[in-house]
Motif scaffolding. Structure first.
Motif: not given
Ligand SMILES: [Zn+2]
Ligand SMILES: [Zn+2]
Length: 280
Positions: A10, A52-57, A59-60, A63
């Motif tokens: 990552s 940012v939203l996509n990358s957080d989503l 990752r959650i 994982p």
């Protein structure tokens, strides 16, 4: 090596993203291809917030990510390259090719199937075409892409390195080939044999349906030539062609909340294979 790759994947992806984004953004200012039609402030705020939203989503939700699935396939001995012994460099090269072909076919499918076009059309609804367009994908498309990638990895059994290289490359080329940069024509003609250039992919963002249904490649330009979906230039020329789709053309449609709702608005029939004007 795989353990190192898995721990640092990552970080490598993020570092490459920021580095290439900065280079392309500076290049766009230094040598722009077209005059932008819309306020960069609104578009960039929306497109970057979405990134940012996509990358957080992702990752959650995932994982372990794609590299994790490749490692899993390796441990279990599933997938072509884990069953048949192939020299490592060849396995890496063939995996990169196969993953790129899969992305090309997936992109074709997102244009051909109406319900998938609903999700993908947000990428096309951007009224300008620049480096931030390269990351403007609906979260549902990001999730579907990831699941398709997992399936391809399980069938293919690619080396972990190939998956990481592919992800970094795809990210880099997406930012490059969406950027609003001027590349001398002679250089563009040569580059197009190796990689999808901004002038080549811009044709794909045309409001004109036949142009929008060409140049599906993201990394390698060969699939379009091989499968007959290649179109060299837009009919109206790069400066005068209209970017976007007919359906979402107001300034307000460039705001993130509207972008996220786009798959659920309008008629199902309004997709680019049929050439009907799209009703709002
Ligand atoms: Zn598309
Ligand atoms: Zn695009």
């Amino acid at each position: 090596m795989d353990t190192w790759l898995l721990t640092h994947a990552s970080g490598v992806r993020l570092g490459a993203f920021f580095g290439i984004f900065a280079v392309m953004a500076a290049w766009e200012v230094a040598a722009p291809r077209r005059a932008l039609q819309e306020s960069k402030r609104v578009r960039w705020a929306s497109n970057l917030a979405l990134t940012v939203l996509n990358s957080d989503l992702l990752r959650i939700l995932f994982p372990v990510a794609a590299v994790g699935v490749a490692a899993f396939a390796g441990e279990r001995g599933t997938g072509l390259f884990n069953i048949f012994a192939v020299p490592y460099p060849l396995a890496v090269a063939l995996s990169l090719l196969a993953l790129d072909l899969a992305i090309y076919l997936q992109h074709l499918m997102f244009h051909a199937v109406p319900v998938l076009w609903r999700v993908h059309r947000m990428h096309h609804a951007d009224l300008d075409f620049d480096v931030t367009t390269g990351a403007r994908f609906h979260p549902i498309e990001m999730i579907l892409s990831m699941l398709i990638k997992f399936a391809v990895i399980l069938v293919l059994g690619p080396p972990v390195l190939a998956v990481l290289v592919f992800e970094v490359l795809l990210n880099a080329t997406a930012m490059f080939n969406h950027s609003n940069v001027r590349i001398p024509q002679a250089l563009d003609r040569t580059l197009r044999w190796l990689v999808v250039t901004p002038d080549m992919h811009r044709v794909h963002h045309s409001i004109d349906a036949p142009e929008c249904n060409s140049n599906f490649g993201f990394n390698l330009p060969w699939w379009d030539r091989l499968f007959g979906t290649y179109r060299a230039q837009p009919a109206a020329g790069h400066e005068r062609m209209i970017i976007g789709i007919r359906q979402f053309r107001s300034h307000r449609d460039l705001w993130l909340d509207r972008m996220l709702l786009e798959p659920f608005r309008g008629q199902t029939g309004s997709y680019p294979i049929n050439r009907q004007p799209e009703a709002r």
